[in-house]
Design a protein around this motif. Structure first.
Motif, mmCIF file in Angstrom:
data_model
loop_
_atom_site.group_PDB
_atom_site.id
_atom_site.type_symbol
_atom_site.label_atom_id
_atom_site.label_comp_id
_atom_site.label_asym_id
_atom_site.label_seq_id
_atom_site.Cartn_x
_atom_site.Cartn_y
_atom_site.Cartn_z
ATOM 1 N N GLY A 80 -25.185 4.294 2.406
ATOM 2 C CA GLY A 80 -25.294 5.843 2.799
ATOM 3 C C GLY A 80 -24.035 6.493 2.822
ATOM 4 O O GLY A 80 -23.763 7.600 3.230
ATOM 5 N N MET A 81 -22.811 5.681 2.409
ATOM 6 C CA MET A 81 -21.783 6.455 2.340
ATOM 7 C C MET A 81 -21.480 6.958 1.277
ATOM 8 O O MET A 81 -21.880 6.763 0.056
ATOM 9 N N ASP A 82 -20.642 8.451 1.189
ATOM 10 C CA ASP A 82 -20.319 9.085 0.113
ATOM 11 C C ASP A 82 -19.483 8.437 -0.922
ATOM 12 O O ASP A 82 -18.340 7.727 -0.317
ATOM 13 N N GLU A 83 -19.895 8.240 -2.008
ATOM 14 C CA GLU A 83 -19.079 7.412 -2.982
ATOM 15 C C GLU A 83 -17.449 7.915 -3.289
ATOM 16 O O GLU A 83 -16.837 6.971 -3.283
ATOM 17 N N SER A 84 -17.156 8.943 -2.929
ATOM 18 C CA SER A 84 -15.632 9.423 -3.110
ATOM 19 C C SER A 84 -14.939 8.821 -1.824
ATOM 20 O O SER A 84 -13.930 8.194 -1.910
ATOM 21 N N ASN A 85 -15.946 8.742 -0.667
ATOM 22 C CA ASN A 85 -15.185 8.221 0.494
ATOM 23 C C ASN A 85 -15.129 6.704 0.484
ATOM 24 O O ASN A 85 -14.241 5.984 0.738
ATOM 25 N N ALA A 86 -16.010 5.905 -0.181
ATOM 26 C CA ALA A 86 -16.173 4.646 -0.523
ATOM 27 C C ALA A 86 -14.995 4.018 -1.256
ATOM 28 O O ALA A 86 -14.109 3.183 -1.053
ATOM 29 N N ARG A 87 -14.838 5.198 -2.350
ATOM 30 C CA ARG A 87 -13.589 4.739 -3.407
ATOM 31 C C ARG A 87 -12.327 4.608 -2.656
ATOM 32 O O ARG A 87 -11.214 3.950 -3.241
ATOM 33 N N ALA A 88 -12.228 5.617 -1.811
ATOM 34 C CA ALA A 88 -10.848 5.997 -1.091
ATOM 35 C C ALA A 88 -10.441 4.813 -0.167
ATOM 36 O O ALA A 88 -9.149 4.701 0.122
ATOM 37 N N LEU A 89 -11.422 4.036 0.428
ATOM 38 C CA LEU A 89 -11.038 2.986 1.391
ATOM 39 C C LEU A 89 -10.569 1.961 0.638
ATOM 40 O O LEU A 89 -11.181 1.330 -0.572
ATOM 41 N N SER A 90 -10.047 0.896 1.029
ATOM 42 C CA SER A 90 -9.413 -0.456 0.427
ATOM 43 C C SER A 90 -10.839 -1.292 0.503
ATOM 44 O O SER A 90 -11.559 -1.104 1.364
ATOM 45 N N LYS A 91 -10.629 -2.474 -0.174
ATOM 46 C CA LYS A 91 -11.716 -3.643 -0.270
ATOM 47 C C LYS A 91 -11.706 -4.078 1.141
ATOM 48 O O LYS A 91 -12.727 -4.285 1.734
ATOM 49 N N ALA A 92 -10.442 -4.365 1.662
ATOM 50 C CA ALA A 92 -10.332 -4.879 2.966
ATOM 51 C C ALA A 92 -11.125 -3.953 4.088
ATOM 52 O O ALA A 92 -12.207 -4.562 4.941
ATOM 53 N N ALA A 93 -11.074 -2.547 4.162
ATOM 54 C CA ALA A 93 -11.652 -1.621 5.148
ATOM 55 C C ALA A 93 -13.065 -1.461 4.691
ATOM 56 O O ALA A 93 -14.013 -1.620 5.530
ATOM 57 N N LEU A 94 -13.658 -1.702 3.536
ATOM 58 C CA LEU A 94 -14.994 -1.907 3.205
ATOM 59 C C LEU A 94 -15.790 -3.095 3.761
ATOM 60 O O LEU A 94 -17.025 -3.085 4.418
ATOM 61 N N ILE A 95 -15.114 -4.254 3.386
ATOM 62 C CA ILE A 95 -15.602 -5.479 4.077
ATOM 63 C C ILE A 95 -15.605 -5.346 5.615
ATOM 64 O O ILE A 95 -16.814 -5.621 6.361
#
Length: 107
Positions: A80-95
């Motif tokens: 459900g996260m917006d793709e542009s917001n997801a791309r802006a986060l680091s991999k560590a933040a996504l994990i």
């Protein structure tokens, strides 16, 4: 039939008389008569997404920490996260945001 019911519905015109009618649903009868022309039909439903995001959305399988960032972005979008917001986060933040908790209850 109210205007709200017809919005996005079907509009037919009789080519001989010029009469116009609106229908909330498709009329097979009017579609099969040569004198009736369908002027307006609802827009088709959007195609489902394809690619990694679609596969993850179907099963919502959390990627492992060893997967690349693209897999984590696709998973975040499927959650459900917006793709542009997801791309802006680091991999560590996504994990940290979307990763599964440690089975032992410890992070």
């Amino acid at each position: 039939m109210s205007a709200a019911e017809v919005a996005g519905g079907y509009v037919y015109r009789n080519t001989r008389t010029g009469q116009t009618i609106e229908r909330a649903e498709r009329s097979i009868r009017l579609d099969n008569l040569d004198v009736w022309l369908c002027l307006q039909a609802p827009a088709p439903a959007p195609e489902p997404p394809v690619g990694p995001a679609a596969e993850l959305a179907a099963g919502l399988a959390c990627p492992s920490e060893h997967e690349n960032k693209a897999a984590w972005v696709a998973y975040a979008v499927a959650c459900g996260m917006d793709e542009s917001n997801a791309r802006a986060l680091s991999k560590a933040a996504l994990i940290e945001e979307f990763g599964e908790e440690d089975p032992d209850g410890q992070d």
